[in-house]
Design a protein around this motif. Structure first.
Motif, PDB file in Angstrom:
ATOM      1  N   ILE A  89     -29.413  17.240  11.772  1.00 40.31           N
ATOM      2  CA  ILE A  89     -28.402  16.256  12.141  1.00 40.31           C
ATOM      3  C   ILE A  89     -28.715  14.967  11.408  1.00 40.31           C
ATOM      4  CG2 ILE A  89     -27.874  17.234  14.393  1.00 40.31           C
ATOM      5  CD1 ILE A  89     -29.667  15.203  15.677  1.00 40.31           C
ATOM      6  N   ALA A  90     -27.686  14.170  11.205  1.00 41.32           N
ATOM      7  CA  ALA A  90     -27.845  12.923  10.467  1.00 41.32           C
ATOM      8  C   ALA A  90     -27.691  11.738  11.413  1.00 41.32           C
ATOM      9  CB  ALA A  90     -26.795  12.840   9.358  1.00 41.32           C
ATOM     10  N   GLN A  91     -28.478  10.697  11.163  1.00 36.75           N
ATOM     11  CA  GLN A  91     -28.357   9.474  11.945  1.00 36.75           C
ATOM     12  C   GLN A  91     -27.161   8.680  11.445  1.00 36.75           C
ATOM     13  OE1 GLN A  91     -32.033   7.373  12.472  1.00 36.75           O
ATOM     14  NE2 GLN A  91     -31.020   5.429  12.871  1.00 36.75           N
ATOM     15  N   ARG A  92     -26.336   8.198  12.361  1.00 35.66           N
ATOM     16  CA  ARG A  92     -25.134   7.468  12.001  1.00 35.66           C
ATOM     17  C   ARG A  92     -25.430   5.988  11.835  1.00 35.66           C
ATOM     18  NH1 ARG A  92     -20.765   9.390  16.348  1.00 35.66           N
ATOM     19  NH2 ARG A  92     -21.758   7.635  17.380  1.00 35.66           N
ATOM     20  N   ASP A  93     -24.400   5.251  11.403  1.00 31.58           N
ATOM     21  CA  ASP A  93     -24.570   3.824  11.162  1.00 31.58           C
ATOM     22  C   ASP A  93     -24.945   3.059  12.428  1.00 31.58           C
ATOM     23  OD1 ASP A  93     -23.974   4.199   8.512  1.00 31.58           O
ATOM     24  OD2 ASP A  93     -21.873   3.632   8.694  1.00 31.58           O
ATOM     25  N   ASP A  94     -24.529   3.565  13.597  1.00 30.45           N
ATOM     26  CA  ASP A  94     -24.832   2.868  14.841  1.00 30.45           C
ATOM     27  C   ASP A  94     -26.205   3.237  15.402  1.00 30.45           C
ATOM     28  OD1 ASP A  94     -24.349   5.445  15.657  1.00 30.45           O
ATOM     29  OD2 ASP A  94     -22.722   4.952  17.039  1.00 30.45           O
ATOM     30  N   GLY A  95     -26.991   3.985  14.620  1.00 30.92           N
ATOM     31  CA  GLY A  95     -28.327   4.350  15.044  1.00 30.92           C
ATOM     32  C   GLY A  95     -28.409   5.561  15.929  1.00 30.92           C
ATOM     33  N   VAL A  96     -27.274   6.225  16.158  1.00 35.55           N
ATOM     34  CA  VAL A  96     -27.226   7.404  17.013  1.00 35.55           C
ATOM     35  C   VAL A  96     -27.260   8.664  16.159  1.00 35.55           C
ATOM     36  CG1 VAL A  96     -25.822   8.704  18.671  1.00 35.55           C
ATOM     37  CG2 VAL A  96     -25.954   6.213  18.834  1.00 35.55           C
ATOM     38  N   ALA A  97     -28.149   9.592  16.502  1.00 32.56           N
ATOM     39  CA  ALA A  97     -28.165  10.907  15.872  1.00 32.56           C
ATOM     40  C   ALA A  97     -27.287  11.817  16.727  1.00 32.56           C
ATOM     41  CB  ALA A  97     -29.588  11.449  15.800  1.00 32.56           C
ATOM     42  N   ALA A  98     -26.172  12.255  16.179  1.00 31.30           N
ATOM     43  CA  ALA A  98     -25.148  12.931  16.970  1.00 31.30           C
ATOM     44  C   ALA A  98     -25.028  14.404  16.614  1.00 31.30           C
ATOM     45  CB  ALA A  98     -23.799  12.243  16.762  1.00 31.30           C
ATOM     46  N   PHE A  99     -24.754  15.226  17.626  1.00 31.27           N
ATOM     47  CA  PHE A  99     -24.543  16.660  17.406  1.00 31.27           C
ATOM     48  C   PHE A  99     -23.774  17.223  18.587  1.00 31.27           C
ATOM     49  CE2 PHE A  99     -28.537  16.033  19.603  1.00 31.27           C
ATOM     50  CZ  PHE A  99     -28.552  17.004  20.592  1.00 31.27           C
ATOM     51  N   GLU A 100     -23.385  18.481  18.465  1.00 29.01           N
ATOM     52  CA  GLU A 100     -22.650  19.150  19.538  1.00 29.01           C
ATOM     53  C   GLU A 100     -23.537  20.213  20.172  1.00 29.01           C
ATOM     54  OE1 GLU A 100     -18.934  22.130  19.602  1.00 29.01           O
ATOM     55  OE2 GLU A 100     -18.328  20.045  19.224  1.00 29.01           O
ATOM     56  N   ALA A 101     -23.704  20.127  21.474  1.00 35.39           N
ATOM     57  CA  ALA A 101     -24.489  21.097  22.235  1.00 35.39           C
ATOM     58  C   ALA A 101     -23.582  22.229  22.705  1.00 35.39           C
ATOM     59  CB  ALA A 101     -25.142  20.403  23.426  1.00 35.39           C
ATOM     60  N   PRO A 102     -24.144  23.290  23.287  1.00 34.71           N
ATOM     61  CA  PRO A 102     -23.301  24.348  23.852  1.00 34.71           C
ATOM     62  C   PRO A 102     -22.262  23.787  24.821  1.00 34.71           C
ATOM     63  CG  PRO A 102     -25.577  25.073  23.793  1.00 34.71           C
ATOM     64  CD  PRO A 102     -25.583  23.619  23.385  1.00 34.71           C
ATOM     65  N   ALA A 103     -21.195  24.551  25.007  1.00 33.69           N
ATOM     66  CA  ALA A 103     -20.053  24.158  25.840  1.00 33.69           C
ATOM     67  C   ALA A 103     -19.256  23.014  25.228  1.00 33.69           C
ATOM     68  CB  ALA A 103     -20.496  23.800  27.260  1.00 33.69           C
ATOM     69  N   GLY A 104     -19.527  22.707  23.945  1.00 37.83           N
ATOM     70  CA  GLY A 104     -18.785  21.652  23.261  1.00 37.83           C
ATOM     71  C   GLY A 104     -19.177  20.251  23.676  1.00 37.83           C
ATOM     72  N   LEU A 105     -20.362  20.087  24.294  1.00 42.64           N
ATOM     73  CA  LEU A 105     -20.771  18.770  24.763  1.00 42.64           C
ATOM     74  C   LEU A 105     -21.240  17.902  23.593  1.00 42.64           C
ATOM     75  CD1 LEU A 105     -21.445  16.770  27.044  1.00 42.64           C
ATOM     76  CD2 LEU A 105     -23.726  17.814  27.147  1.00 42.64           C
ATOM     77  N   PRO A 106     -20.585  16.764  23.357  1.00 44.87           N
ATOM     78  CA  PRO A 106     -21.032  15.857  22.308  1.00 44.87           C
ATOM     79  C   PRO A 106     -22.224  15.038  22.782  1.00 44.87           C
ATOM     80  CG  PRO A 106     -19.057  14.983  23.351  1.00 44.87           C
ATOM     81  CD  PRO A 106     -19.346  16.300  24.005  1.00 44.87           C
ATOM     82  N   VAL A 107     -23.350  15.192  22.109  1.00 42.16           N
ATOM     83  CA  VAL A 107     -24.607  14.555  22.505  1.00 42.16           C
ATOM     84  C   VAL A 107     -25.057  13.608  21.406  1.00 42.16           C
ATOM     85  CG1 VAL A 107     -27.040  14.956  23.119  1.00 42.16           C
ATOM     86  CG2 VAL A 107     -25.267  16.553  23.897  1.00 42.16           C
ATOM     87  N   GLY A 108     -25.728  12.544  21.807  1.00 42.12           N
ATOM     88  CA  GLY A 108     -26.341  11.643  20.850  1.00 42.12           C
ATOM     89  C   GLY A 108     -27.751  11.300  21.287  1.00 42.12           C
ATOM     90  N   LEU A 109     -28.594  10.958  20.321  1.00 40.62           N
ATOM     91  CA  LEU A 109     -29.949  10.489  20.584  1.00 40.62           C
ATOM     92  C   LEU A 109     -30.099   9.118  19.945  1.00 40.62           C
ATOM     93  CD1 LEU A 109     -31.874  13.765  19.659  1.00 40.62           C
ATOM     94  CD2 LEU A 109     -31.327  12.961  21.975  1.00 40.62           C
ATOM     95  N   VAL A 110     -30.718   8.194  20.672  1.00 42.51           N
ATOM     96  CA  VAL A 110     -30.908   6.845  20.148  1.00 42.51           C
ATOM     97  C   VAL A 110     -32.313   6.386  20.508  1.00 42.51           C
ATOM     98  CG1 VAL A 110     -30.026   5.684  22.227  1.00 42.51           C
ATOM     99  CG2 VAL A 110     -29.855   4.551  20.006  1.00 42.51           C
ATOM    100  N   GLU A 111     -32.922   5.619  19.621  1.00 46.83           N
ATOM    101  CA  GLU A 111     -34.283   5.152  19.877  1.00 46.83           C
ATOM    102  C   GLU A 111     -34.261   4.004  20.876  1.00 46.83           C
ATOM    103  OE1 GLU A 111     -37.341   5.849  16.800  1.00 46.83           O
ATOM    104  OE2 GLU A 111     -37.300   3.674  16.648  1.00 46.83           O
ATOM    105  N   GLY A 112     -35.129   4.103  21.893  1.00 49.94           N
ATOM    106  CA  GLY A 112     -35.182   3.061  22.901  1.00 49.94           C
ATOM    107  C   GLY A 112     -36.382   3.235  23.800  1.00 49.94           C
ATOM    108  N   GLY A 113     -36.587   2.268  24.682  1.00 52.16           N
ATOM    109  CA  GLY A 113     -37.714   2.310  25.587  1.00 52.16           C
ATOM    110  C   GLY A 113     -37.452   3.186  26.788  1.00 52.16           C
ATOM    111  N   GLY A 114     -38.476   3.348  27.616  1.00 53.64           N
ATOM    112  CA  GLY A 114     -38.343   4.169  28.805  1.00 53.64           C
ATOM    113  C   GLY A 114     -38.769   5.604  28.546  1.00 53.64           C
ATOM    114  N   ARG A 115     -38.354   6.498  29.421  1.00 52.93           N
ATOM    115  CA  ARG A 115     -38.715   7.907  29.346  1.00 52.93           C
ATOM    116  C   ARG A 115     -37.866   8.638  28.321  1.00 52.93           C
ATOM    117  NH1 ARG A 115     -40.442   9.994  34.400  1.00 52.93           N
ATOM    118  NH2 ARG A 115     -40.275  12.076  33.450  1.00 52.93           N
ATOM    119  N   ASP A 116     -38.490   9.498  27.527  1.00 48.16           N
ATOM    120  CA  ASP A 116     -37.746  10.312  26.571  1.00 48.16           C
ATOM    121  C   ASP A 116     -36.716  11.177  27.289  1.00 48.16           C
ATOM    122  OD1 ASP A 116     -39.051   9.297  24.411  1.00 48.16           O
ATOM    123  OD2 ASP A 116     -40.122  11.135  23.885  1.00 48.16           O
TER     124      ASP A 116
END
Length: 229
Positions: A89-116
């Motif tokens: 997956i590629a990181q987008r301009d807004d810093g979110v790495a986006a992909f589609e999970a099963p069931a068509g769920l659009p998911v993103g990952l972003v770097e931040g504090g707290g629990r993974d």
């Protein structure tokens, strides 16, 4: 008189899915979650019962994204997590790495504090974003100048779109954690707001209201002895 909602957290995002088991397996294997509760009709997944979670309800498919643009999880080391996934997956301009999970769920990952893999934010689209922001503000969210509404350290980003879902939306509701859901029910009814549903479960008491453009918002109270893990 305005209702004093006083939410303390964006507790979970509830989804209608036609591949409940596959999606639950995926987020547990690749996104650090575990099954917190499972019944005949839904699976609750997350990294901790008291942090941001996903509730997966069985529904006939295929589901359509409608208002739900993306569910975004936070991680401390984005490159490492992206590298561990079984696809590129590629990181987008807004810093979110986006992909589609099963069931068509659009998911993103972003770097931040707290629990993974805790819930960071949700992106929703509306035909009238300004009206949606105002409605969310009336429902207890904190309006921010960056087209988002927040509860504590989690938020909803509001964008413009045409969220047609063919009557089969992927989004079921957003849930806010509150100290007194019964009080909210009483105040909402007194203010003439439409109470969409009320659910009294073993661990929780919840009141559902209609938000902007039909998006449902749940106000959920954890009962004493709340025992999910």
């Amino acid at each position: 008189m305005p209702v004093n909602f006083a939410p303390t957290s964006l507790d979970h995002v509830a989804l209608w899915v036609d591949e409940r088991e596959q999606l639950a397996d995926f987020v547990c294997e690749h996104l650090g979650m575990h099954v917190i509760e499972e019944t005949d009709t839904f699976t609750l997944v997350g990294i901790d019962a008291k942090l941001g979670k996903l509730t997966l309800f069985d529904a006939n498919g295929p589901r359509q994204r409608g208002a739900l643009e993306r569910v975004v999880l936070r991680v401390s080391d984005l490159d490492s997590v992206v590298g561990s996934l079984p696809f590129e997956i590629a990181q987008r301009d807004d810093g979110v790495a986006a992909f589609e999970a099963p069931a068509g769920l659009p998911v993103g990952l972003v770097e931040g504090g707290g629990r993974d893999f805790d819930l960071d934010h949700v992106v929703l689209s509306f035909e009238d974003p300004d009206s949606a922001m105002s409605c969310f503000e009336e429902l207890g969210f904190e309006r921010r100048p960056d087209s988002s509404v927040a509860v504590d350290d989690r938020y909803v980003r509001v964008v413009r779109g045409s969220p047609a879902d063919g009557g089969r939306p992927l989004l079921n509701h957003l849930a806010l954690l509150v100290d007194d859901a019964r009080g909210i029910q009483s105040e909402a009814e007194g203010a003439g707001l439409e109470v969409d549903d009320v659910k009294d479960a073993a661990n929780t008491f919840a009141v559902f209201l209609r938000g902007p453009e039909g998006v449902r918002v749940e106000y959920v109270e954890h009962k004493p002895g709340f025992a999910l893990v």
